[in-house]
Motif scaffolding. Structure first.
Motif, PDB file in Angstrom:
ATOM      1  N   ALA A  73       9.286   4.693  13.625  1.00 60.69           N
ATOM      2  CA  ALA A  73       8.135   5.441  14.118  1.00 60.69           C
ATOM      3  C   ALA A  73       7.505   6.228  12.973  1.00 60.69           C
ATOM      4  O   ALA A  73       8.195   6.915  12.215  1.00 60.69           O
ATOM      5  N   GLY A  74       6.183   6.114  12.845  1.00 56.48           N
ATOM      6  CA  GLY A  74       5.462   6.820  11.795  1.00 56.48           C
ATOM      7  C   GLY A  74       5.363   6.067  10.491  1.00 56.48           C
ATOM      8  O   GLY A  74       4.620   6.488   9.586  1.00 56.48           O
ATOM      9  N   ASP A  75       6.095   4.945  10.342  1.00 52.76           N
ATOM     10  CA  ASP A  75       5.971   4.131   9.127  1.00 52.76           C
ATOM     11  C   ASP A  75       4.588   3.497   9.059  1.00 52.76           C
ATOM     12  O   ASP A  75       3.901   3.343  10.068  1.00 52.76           O
ATOM     13  N   ARG A  76       4.199   3.105   7.843  1.00 52.78           N
ATOM     14  CA  ARG A  76       2.868   2.559   7.637  1.00 52.78           C
ATOM     15  C   ARG A  76       2.914   1.065   7.299  1.00 52.78           C
ATOM     16  O   ARG A  76       3.699   0.637   6.458  1.00 52.78           O
ATOM     17  N   LEU A  77       2.055   0.323   8.013  1.00 48.85           N
ATOM     18  CA  LEU A  77       1.841  -1.101   7.756  1.00 48.85           C
ATOM     19  C   LEU A  77       0.446  -1.255   7.157  1.00 48.85           C
ATOM     20  O   LEU A  77      -0.558  -0.947   7.810  1.00 48.85           O
ATOM     21  N   ALA A  78       0.364  -1.711   5.914  1.00 50.26           N
ATOM     22  CA  ALA A  78      -0.928  -1.901   5.258  1.00 50.26           C
ATOM     23  C   ALA A  78      -1.479  -3.283   5.601  1.00 50.26           C
ATOM     24  O   ALA A  78      -0.757  -4.283   5.527  1.00 50.26           O
ATOM     25  N   ALA A 101      -1.363   1.941  11.030  1.00 48.91           N
ATOM     26  CA  ALA A 101      -1.980   0.863  10.261  1.00 48.91           C
ATOM     27  C   ALA A 101      -2.797   1.458   9.118  1.00 48.91           C
ATOM     28  O   ALA A 101      -3.581   2.388   9.331  1.00 48.91           O
ATOM     29  N   VAL A 102      -2.605   0.929   7.919  1.00 47.51           N
ATOM     30  CA  VAL A 102      -3.374   1.349   6.750  1.00 47.51           C
ATOM     31  C   VAL A 102      -4.373   0.242   6.457  1.00 47.51           C
ATOM     32  O   VAL A 102      -3.976  -0.887   6.133  1.00 47.51           O
ATOM     33  N   LEU A 103      -5.647   0.541   6.575  1.00 43.44           N
ATOM     34  CA  LEU A 103      -6.684  -0.486   6.485  1.00 43.44           C
ATOM     35  C   LEU A 103      -7.257  -0.517   5.066  1.00 43.44           C
ATOM     36  O   LEU A 103      -7.818   0.478   4.592  1.00 43.44           O
ATOM     37  N   THR A 203      -1.522   9.887  14.541  1.00 42.70           N
ATOM     38  CA  THR A 203      -2.360   9.020  13.707  1.00 42.70           C
ATOM     39  C   THR A 203      -2.141   7.552  14.061  1.00 42.70           C
ATOM     40  O   THR A 203      -1.005   7.080  14.092  1.00 42.70           O
ATOM     41  N   ALA A 204      -3.241   6.840  14.314  1.00 43.74           N
ATOM     42  CA  ALA A 204      -3.188   5.409  14.612  1.00 43.74           C
ATOM     43  C   ALA A 204      -3.469   4.577  13.376  1.00 43.74           C
ATOM     44  O   ALA A 204      -2.900   3.495  13.203  1.00 43.74           O
ATOM     45  N   SER A 205      -4.364   5.069  12.527  1.00 43.76           N
ATOM     46  CA  SER A 205      -4.708   4.315  11.316  1.00 43.76           C
ATOM     47  C   SER A 205      -5.117   5.278  10.219  1.00 43.76           C
ATOM     48  O   SER A 205      -5.549   6.410  10.481  1.00 43.76           O
ATOM     49  N   LEU A 206      -4.967   4.808   8.991  1.00 44.63           N
ATOM     50  CA  LEU A 206      -5.540   5.485   7.830  1.00 44.63           C
ATOM     51  C   LEU A 206      -6.692   4.618   7.362  1.00 44.63           C
ATOM     52  O   LEU A 206      -6.496   3.473   6.956  1.00 44.63           O
ATOM     53  N   LYS A 217     -10.152   8.957   0.199  1.00 50.16           N
ATOM     54  CA  LYS A 217      -9.225   9.789   0.975  1.00 50.16           C
ATOM     55  C   LYS A 217      -8.883   9.053   2.259  1.00 50.16           C
ATOM     56  O   LYS A 217      -9.750   8.438   2.879  1.00 50.16           O
ATOM     57  N   GLY A 218      -7.631   9.112   2.655  1.00 45.53           N
ATOM     58  CA  GLY A 218      -7.187   8.436   3.869  1.00 45.53           C
ATOM     59  C   GLY A 218      -7.473   9.289   5.093  1.00 45.53           C
ATOM     60  O   GLY A 218      -6.726  10.223   5.406  1.00 45.53           O
ATOM     61  N   ALA A 219      -8.563   8.983   5.787  1.00 46.93           N
ATOM     62  CA  ALA A 219      -8.880   9.710   7.013  1.00 46.93           C
ATOM     63  C   ALA A 219      -7.855   9.341   8.083  1.00 46.93           C
ATOM     64  O   ALA A 219      -7.589   8.160   8.324  1.00 46.93           O
ATOM     65  N   MET A 220      -7.291  10.347   8.720  1.00 46.48           N
ATOM     66  CA  MET A 220      -6.259  10.122   9.734  1.00 46.48           C
ATOM     67  C   MET A 220      -6.919   9.926  11.097  1.00 46.48           C
ATOM     68  O   MET A 220      -7.133  10.880  11.853  1.00 46.48           O
ATOM     69  N   ASN A 221      -7.256   8.684  11.399  1.00 44.55           N
ATOM     70  CA  ASN A 221      -7.866   8.360  12.693  1.00 44.55           C
ATOM     71  C   ASN A 221      -6.785   8.383  13.759  1.00 44.55           C
ATOM     72  O   ASN A 221      -5.866   7.574  13.748  1.00 44.55           O
ATOM     73  N   THR A 222      -6.893   9.325  14.679  1.00 43.19           N
ATOM     74  CA  THR A 222      -5.854   9.451  15.694  1.00 43.19           C
ATOM     75  C   THR A 222      -6.082   8.465  16.839  1.00 43.19           C
ATOM     76  O   THR A 222      -7.164   7.897  17.004  1.00 43.19           O
TER      77      THR A 222
END
Length: 551
Positions: A73-78, A101-103, A203-206, A217-222
């Protein structure tokens, strides 16, 4: 002044200024759409079709594989992929696994990719096989990032057409040291991870800012941000269930993420994907799938309008058109309406507002300000308050220029690992947009320009947007960009770059005189340069900074 919301009279009687939020998280939006009809088409990709249920099953399988591999939980998938089904599957899988998700822009090269992977701390990378081999492999091999698993996919996955205009010579590549997406999904078919525990504030995506004004800057889209603005798109446009969406905007960009993927989910409607935007390919997709809605930069509409063999009948299904990401000149808007047979409505927002904070109500024509010639970007969308503030931070009267400061459920809480930047741009949770403009007495908003793009010529303020709008009225000009350059006498002076419409020529002196005849002496460009193409972001926004850097 702002609470009165005089623009409500533009809507049908009974339209509320605020809406009740229907879904808490982005995954709730997707789950509801699956429940509404698992066998209904969700993604059209050339001759491939994926239903909502098939995407759900594929995302379950991928999420199960991620969790089995130690994804927590909370890990990032690019996600480093073009507009392919793999992007959507990876996005939903990241949520199902409880992650973020990191876009990442698939046009990014090694330096940019390394920065975003390092900044986000992504532990998994989903990427196209050719992008991995040409760009990502050295970055991963360097050990500079936290990525421990690489999943590769092909643009040929999920379809068989292999369009030569996009995939000439493409083959599915075996990439040592990586895991194939399709094989991974098949290996975990029928599996599902435990239900994730997150809420609207998580946070759902950066989604990285374009970097037009500095380091991305990585906007934290919730989850709440995404779910809310998906609902705004649906209720604002009136798109009906089953009316297809044309995926013109890149999915890694906030417009593609919300205005395409999230919108298709909440409307339970098909999304037409084309790997990447190519005008001729897009026209073929329009002919085949008859989409009703799209949102794209005006430059994309410009490109579509010149596609080989395109006719008015090809565009007849496109009933609801919106343009965002770059300002529309009134002259260009009028020209596009003649070509598409439909009025293109403005919509405005930033990465930090999860796409729209303002929009022109569907079926309403935006006014043009008589003094500046600017076309309105619309009015604040539901549940949204936008102040116009002066240098002292206080509200300015209607008609006076200031900076837009936006508050609402779509505004991000901050930037990833950048508390100083968050405090600077989001004091108290309200976004200082950096866009300068005004609100008229009827509640319509107009953008004059970016605050940092203002030109100071002999002490006079010159807004590039005003000069560009004048240039767009010249019949030879296709695109225009204006910057300030050093001048010994004036401190700064105005310089314009233009590209010309096909088959048309013009002397630069004529363009200077054209502007001179319509503008105050301190505003018109002293220098004009004609170029084949202006530098742009992948979403079609003209990069004035690149032009300034070359001077």
């Amino acid at each position: 002044m702002y609470a009165a919301r005089p623009w409500l009279r533009l809507f049908p009687e009974g339209t509320p200024a605020d809406i009740s939020v229907e879904y808490a998280t982005a995954l709730d939006v997707f789950d509801a759409s699956v429940a509404a009809g698992a066998d209904d088409p969700f993604l059209w990709y050339f001759d491939g079709v994926l239903t909502f249920g098939q995407v759900d099953a594929a995302a379950d399988a991928l999420a199960s594989a991620l969790v089995a591999d130690g994804f927590s939980a909370g890990d990032r998938l690019a996600i480093y992929v073009q507009n392919n089904p793999a992007f959507v599957i990876g996005l939903v899988a990241a949520w199902k696994a409880g992650g973020i998700a990191v876009l990442i822009n698939p046009m990014n090269q090694q330096r940019e990719l390394r920065y975003m992977l390092t900044d986000s701390g992504a532990v998994v990378l989903l990427t196209l096989d050719d992008l991995y081999l040409s760009v990502a492999e050295p970055v991963i091999a360097s050990g500079d990032t936290a990525v421990r698993t690489v999943i590769t996919c092909s643009p040929l996955d999920f379809q068989t057409r292999d369009d030569e205009r996009l995939f000439a010579g493409a083959t599915r590549k075996a990439v040592p040291g990586t895991v194939d997406l399709v094989e991974l999904i098949a290996a975990h078919d029928g599996s599902a991870p435990p239900a994730p525990a997150f809420g609207p504030q998580d946070t759902a995506s950066l989604t990285y800012t374009s970097g037009t004004t500095g380091e991305p800057k990585g906007a934290m889209n919730t989850h709440g941000n995404l779910a809310f603005n998906a609902q705004v798109y649906r209720d604002w446009t009136g798109l009906a269930t089953g009316e297809p969406i044309l995926g013109v905007a890149p999915l890694f960009h906030i417009t593609g993420l919300v205005g395409h993927i999230m919108f298709a989910m909440i409307a339970h409607t098909p999304l037409v994907l084309m790997h990447r935007f190519a005008p001729d390919v897009a026209v073929d997709a329009i002919r085949e799938h008859r989409p009703v809605f799209t949102v794209a930069a005006i430059t994309a509409y410009n490109a579509l309008s010149t596609a080989t063999g395109a006719t008015p009948e090809d565009f007849a299904s496109l009933r609801i058109l919106y343009s965002g990401g770059a300002p529309i000149s009134p002259a260009v808007g009028d020209r596009m309406e003649k070509i598409f047979g439909t009025y293109i409505h403005n919509i405005y927002g930033l990465t930090e507002t999860n796409s729209p904070s303002h929009g022109v109500p569907f079926g309403v024509r935006a006014p043009v300000d008589e003094a500046s010639g600017a076309l309105s970007v619309g009015v604040p969308v539901f549940n949204t308050v936008v102040r116009v503030v002066g240098e002292d931070g206080n509200d300015v009267p209607a008609g006076e220029v200031g900076e837009f400061v936006t508050s609402g459920p779509q505004v991000v809480p901050g930037y990833w690992n950048k508390p100083d930047k968050t405090a600077e741009s989001l004091p108290g949770g309200a976004l200082k947009t950096g866009d300068v403009g005004f609100m008229d007495a009827d509640g319509w908003f107009y953008i004059v320009d970016r605050k940092k793009d203002m030109i100071n010529a002999s002490g006079y303020k010159v807004w590039p947007r005003e000069v560009e709008d004048v240039l767009y009225t010249h019949p030879a000009v296709r695109e225009a960009a204006v910057i300030g350059v050093p001048d010994e006498y004036r401190g700064e002076t105005v310089k314009a770059y233009v590209s010309l419409r096909d088959g048309v020529s013009v002397e630069t002196a004529e363009l200077v005189e054209f502007c001179k005849s319509q503008m105050a002496a301190y505003k018109y460009p002293r220098q004009v340069v004609i170029v084949d193409e202006l530098p742009k972001t992948v979403t079609g926004k003209i990069l004035r900074r690149s032009l300034r850097d070359g001077n």
